[in-house]
Design a protein around this motif. Structure first.
Motif, PDB file in Angstrom:
ATOM      1  N   GLU A 141     -27.759 -63.732  46.019  1.00  0.00           N
ATOM      2  CA  GLU A 141     -28.826 -63.138  45.203  1.00  0.00           C
ATOM      3  C   GLU A 141     -29.609 -62.110  46.005  1.00  0.00           C
ATOM      4  OE1 GLU A 141     -32.480 -64.587  42.285  1.00  0.00           O
ATOM      5  OE2 GLU A 141     -31.814 -65.938  43.891  1.00  0.00           O
ATOM      6  N   MET A 142     -29.991 -62.463  47.226  1.00  0.00           N
ATOM      7  CA  MET A 142     -30.760 -61.536  48.077  1.00  0.00           C
ATOM      8  C   MET A 142     -29.919 -60.316  48.452  1.00  0.00           C
ATOM      9  SD  MET A 142     -32.833 -64.116  50.573  1.00  0.00           S
ATOM     10  CE  MET A 142     -33.612 -65.576  49.920  1.00  0.00           C
ATOM     11  N   PHE A 143     -28.666 -60.556  48.788  1.00  0.00           N
ATOM     12  CA  PHE A 143     -27.771 -59.450  49.154  1.00  0.00           C
ATOM     13  C   PHE A 143     -27.603 -58.476  47.982  1.00  0.00           C
ATOM     14  CE2 PHE A 143     -23.533 -57.532  49.298  1.00  0.00           C
ATOM     15  CZ  PHE A 143     -23.577 -56.902  50.529  1.00  0.00           C
ATOM     16  N   GLU A 144     -27.343 -58.999  46.791  1.00  0.00           N
ATOM     17  CA  GLU A 144     -27.160 -58.137  45.615  1.00  0.00           C
ATOM     18  C   GLU A 144     -28.430 -57.384  45.264  1.00  0.00           C
ATOM     19  OE1 GLU A 144     -25.564 -60.923  42.751  1.00  0.00           O
ATOM     20  OE2 GLU A 144     -23.499 -60.370  43.283  1.00  0.00           O
ATOM     21  N   GLY A 150     -31.139 -51.943  45.220  1.00  0.00           N
ATOM     22  CA  GLY A 150     -31.819 -51.050  46.160  1.00  0.00           C
ATOM     23  C   GLY A 150     -33.241 -51.486  46.500  1.00  0.00           C
ATOM     24  N   LEU A 151     -33.519 -52.779  46.377  1.00  0.00           N
ATOM     25  CA  LEU A 151     -34.861 -53.279  46.683  1.00  0.00           C
ATOM     26  C   LEU A 151     -35.018 -53.478  48.190  1.00  0.00           C
ATOM     27  CD1 LEU A 151     -35.242 -55.981  43.859  1.00  0.00           C
ATOM     28  CD2 LEU A 151     -36.110 -53.630  43.853  1.00  0.00           C
ATOM     29  N   SER A 152     -36.224 -53.290  48.663  1.00  0.00           N
ATOM     30  CA  SER A 152     -36.521 -53.528  50.083  1.00  0.00           C
ATOM     31  C   SER A 152     -36.645 -55.025  50.321  1.00  0.00           C
ATOM     32  CB  SER A 152     -37.822 -52.823  50.475  1.00  0.00           C
ATOM     33  OG  SER A 152     -38.927 -53.467  49.847  1.00  0.00           O
ATOM     34  N   HIS A 153     -36.632 -55.412  51.585  1.00  0.00           N
ATOM     35  CA  HIS A 153     -36.766 -56.828  51.931  1.00  0.00           C
ATOM     36  C   HIS A 153     -38.097 -57.373  51.424  1.00  0.00           C
ATOM     37  CE1 HIS A 153     -33.698 -56.354  55.454  1.00  0.00           C
ATOM     38  NE2 HIS A 153     -33.123 -56.403  54.262  1.00  0.00           N
ATOM     39  N   LYS A 154     -39.128 -56.573  51.528  1.00  0.00           N
ATOM     40  CA  LYS A 154     -40.464 -56.987  51.085  1.00  0.00           C
ATOM     41  C   LYS A 154     -40.478 -57.230  49.576  1.00  0.00           C
ATOM     42  CE  LYS A 154     -45.288 -55.771  51.366  1.00  0.00           C
ATOM     43  NZ  LYS A 154     -46.298 -54.923  51.927  1.00  0.00           N
ATOM     44  N   GLU A 155     -39.851 -56.294  48.793  1.00  0.00           N
ATOM     45  CA  GLU A 155     -39.810 -56.444  47.331  1.00  0.00           C
ATOM     46  C   GLU A 155     -39.028 -57.693  46.925  1.00  0.00           C
ATOM     47  OE1 GLU A 155     -39.938 -51.777  45.838  1.00  0.00           O
ATOM     48  OE2 GLU A 155     -38.053 -52.576  46.662  1.00  0.00           O
ATOM     49  N   ILE A 156     -37.942 -57.954  47.614  1.00  0.00           N
ATOM     50  CA  ILE A 156     -37.130 -59.143  47.326  1.00  0.00           C
ATOM     51  C   ILE A 156     -37.944 -60.406  47.630  1.00  0.00           C
ATOM     52  CG2 ILE A 156     -35.055 -60.453  47.964  1.00  0.00           C
ATOM     53  CD1 ILE A 156     -33.744 -57.699  48.619  1.00  0.00           C
ATOM     54  N   GLU A 158     -41.143 -60.801  47.633  1.00  0.00           N
ATOM     55  CA  GLU A 158     -42.182 -60.981  46.617  1.00  0.00           C
ATOM     56  C   GLU A 158     -41.595 -61.545  45.322  1.00  0.00           C
ATOM     57  OE1 GLU A 158     -44.153 -57.203  46.171  1.00  0.00           O
ATOM     58  OE2 GLU A 158     -45.039 -57.313  48.167  1.00  0.00           O
ATOM     59  N   LYS A 159     -40.456 -61.022  44.902  1.00  0.00           N
ATOM     60  CA  LYS A 159     -39.820 -61.490  43.662  1.00  0.00           C
ATOM     61  C   LYS A 159     -39.371 -62.944  43.759  1.00  0.00           C
ATOM     62  CE  LYS A 159     -38.103 -57.559  41.127  1.00  0.00           C
ATOM     63  NZ  LYS A 159     -37.019 -57.031  40.357  1.00  0.00           N
ATOM     64  N   LEU A 160     -38.857 -63.335  44.921  1.00  0.00           N
ATOM     65  CA  LEU A 160     -38.301 -64.675  45.072  1.00  0.00           C
ATOM     66  C   LEU A 160     -39.297 -65.684  45.661  1.00  0.00           C
ATOM     67  CD1 LEU A 160     -34.701 -63.814  46.376  1.00  0.00           C
ATOM     68  CD2 LEU A 160     -35.400 -64.350  44.042  1.00  0.00           C
ATOM     69  N   GLY A 161     -40.441 -65.177  46.114  1.00  0.00           N
ATOM     70  CA  GLY A 161     -41.453 -66.067  46.687  1.00  0.00           C
ATOM     71  C   GLY A 161     -41.050 -66.626  48.029  1.00  0.00           C
ATOM     72  N   VAL A 162     -40.399 -65.809  48.862  1.00  0.00           N
ATOM     73  CA  VAL A 162     -40.010 -66.210  50.217  1.00  0.00           C
ATOM     74  C   VAL A 162     -40.550 -65.183  51.197  1.00  0.00           C
ATOM     75  CG1 VAL A 162     -37.948 -67.494  49.518  1.00  0.00           C
ATOM     76  CG2 VAL A 162     -37.759 -65.067  50.032  1.00  0.00           C
ATOM     77  N   SER A 163     -40.404 -65.444  52.469  1.00  0.00           N
ATOM     78  CA  SER A 163     -40.918 -64.502  53.470  1.00  0.00           C
ATOM     79  C   SER A 163     -39.938 -63.338  53.659  1.00  0.00           C
ATOM     80  CB  SER A 163     -41.142 -65.208  54.801  1.00  0.00           C
ATOM     81  OG  SER A 163     -39.904 -65.505  55.404  1.00  0.00           O
ATOM     82  N   ASP A 164     -40.484 -62.221  54.173  1.00  0.00           N
ATOM     83  CA  ASP A 164     -39.655 -61.040  54.485  1.00  0.00           C
ATOM     84  C   ASP A 164     -38.573 -61.418  55.501  1.00  0.00           C
ATOM     85  OD1 ASP A 164     -41.505 -59.710  52.962  1.00  0.00           O
ATOM     86  OD2 ASP A 164     -42.203 -58.375  54.554  1.00  0.00           O
ATOM     87  N   LEU A 165     -38.959 -62.250  56.465  1.00  0.00           N
ATOM     88  CA  LEU A 165     -38.043 -62.652  57.528  1.00  0.00           C
ATOM     89  C   LEU A 165     -36.852 -63.437  56.960  1.00  0.00           C
ATOM     90  CD1 LEU A 165     -37.572 -62.581  60.558  1.00  0.00           C
ATOM     91  CD2 LEU A 165     -38.885 -64.702  60.747  1.00  0.00           C
ATOM     92  N   THR A 166     -37.103 -64.273  55.977  1.00  0.00           N
ATOM     93  CA  THR A 166     -36.020 -65.033  55.345  1.00  0.00           C
ATOM     94  C   THR A 166     -35.048 -64.086  54.653  1.00  0.00           C
ATOM     95  OG1 THR A 166     -37.500 -66.932  55.001  1.00  0.00           O
ATOM     96  CG2 THR A 166     -35.506 -66.845  53.644  1.00  0.00           C
ATOM     97  N   VAL A 167     -35.592 -63.120  53.927  1.00  0.00           N
ATOM     98  CA  VAL A 167     -34.743 -62.141  53.226  1.00  0.00           C
ATOM     99  C   VAL A 167     -33.926 -61.362  54.237  1.00  0.00           C
ATOM    100  CG1 VAL A 167     -34.731 -60.083  51.781  1.00  0.00           C
ATOM    101  CG2 VAL A 167     -36.314 -61.965  51.262  1.00  0.00           C
ATOM    102  N   LYS A 168     -34.584 -60.897  55.302  1.00  0.00           N
ATOM    103  CA  LYS A 168     -33.890 -60.100  56.320  1.00  0.00           C
ATOM    104  C   LYS A 168     -32.748 -60.907  56.934  1.00  0.00           C
ATOM    105  CE  LYS A 168     -34.702 -57.518  60.544  1.00  0.00           C
ATOM    106  NZ  LYS A 168     -35.666 -57.055  61.535  1.00  0.00           N
ATOM    107  N   LYS A 169     -32.998 -62.164  57.254  1.00  0.00           N
ATOM    108  CA  LYS A 169     -32.004 -63.027  57.867  1.00  0.00           C
ATOM    109  C   LYS A 169     -30.844 -63.289  56.909  1.00  0.00           C
ATOM    110  CE  LYS A 169     -31.089 -65.847  61.340  1.00  0.00           C
ATOM    111  NZ  LYS A 169     -30.483 -65.291  62.503  1.00  0.00           N
TER     112      LYS A 169
END
Length: 193
Positions: A141-144, A150-156, A158-169
């Motif tokens: 989900e995060m990868f797609e 084309g969402l940034s890590h920060k936007e993802i 916020e949408k999923l309610g997780v930290s930027d670091l989690t999305v980046k990882k």
């Protein structure tokens, strides 16, 4: 009529005799005009054999059509025109053949290459889609969201309610997994092609 007599009569009378079935009249027309038509064809055509073939075709056509011929001009004008049109037909035919050869060569040079690339591209897209579908649900989900939307890590985040670091990882892990899978695919492609 004797051949000596035929050599003295004008073209229009000679043509009437030929159309009536007089073979000697045809021979007289042939003898009277073959060399002239050849010289005319030779001035236009670079190849002597081509010029000879064209003139021969015109006289063969004349022989076969015989009584069916409807010549509204003089015999000489008819023959010059017939030779000219046969030359144009031959040149057109050669141009079509040359164009076809050029097209075929272009297809051989480029078409096969383009086709191979398109096939490989489709196969690569299918492999990527299949491997993305095999990723763990949250990672996929995060990868797609990152790659397709084309969402940034920060936007993802916020949408999923997780930290930027989690999305980046998670996105980074997805890319590593896909790279590893695609290495195998590229080795397979190289071996098979």
């Amino acid at each position: 009529m004797r051949e000596e007599d035929l050599s003295r009569i004008p073209d229009d009378e000679l043509l009437l005799l030929f159309k009536a079935g007089d073979r000697n009249a045809y021979e007289q027309i042939y003898n009277r005009y073959w060399a002239i038509m050849y010289v005319y064809a030779r001035k236009i055509m670079a190849d002597a054999d081509d010029a000879q073939d064209i003139v021969q075709e015109v006289f063969t056509y004349l022989w076969h059509k015989g009584a069916e011929l409807s010549i509204k001009t003089s015999l000489a004008v008819y023959l010059y025109t017939a030779v000219r049109y046969r030359i144009f037909d031959l040149l057109d035919h050669r141009k079509v053949r040359t164009d076809y050869k050029a097209y075929l060569q272009q297809f051989i040079d480029e078409g096969e290459y383009i086709t191979d690339n398109q096939l490989r591209e489709r196969e690569l897209v299918a492999v990527i889609e299949r491997e993305v579908a095999l990723l763990p649900a949250k990672m996929r989900e995060m990868f797609e969201m990152s790659r397709n939307e084309g969402l940034s890590h920060k936007e993802i985040a916020e949408k999923l309610g997780v930290s930027d670091l989690t999305v980046k990882k998670q996105v980074s892990n997805a890319v590593k997994i896909l790279k590893e899978k695609l290495k195998l695919f590229s080795i397979f492609i190289t071996i098979n092609f």
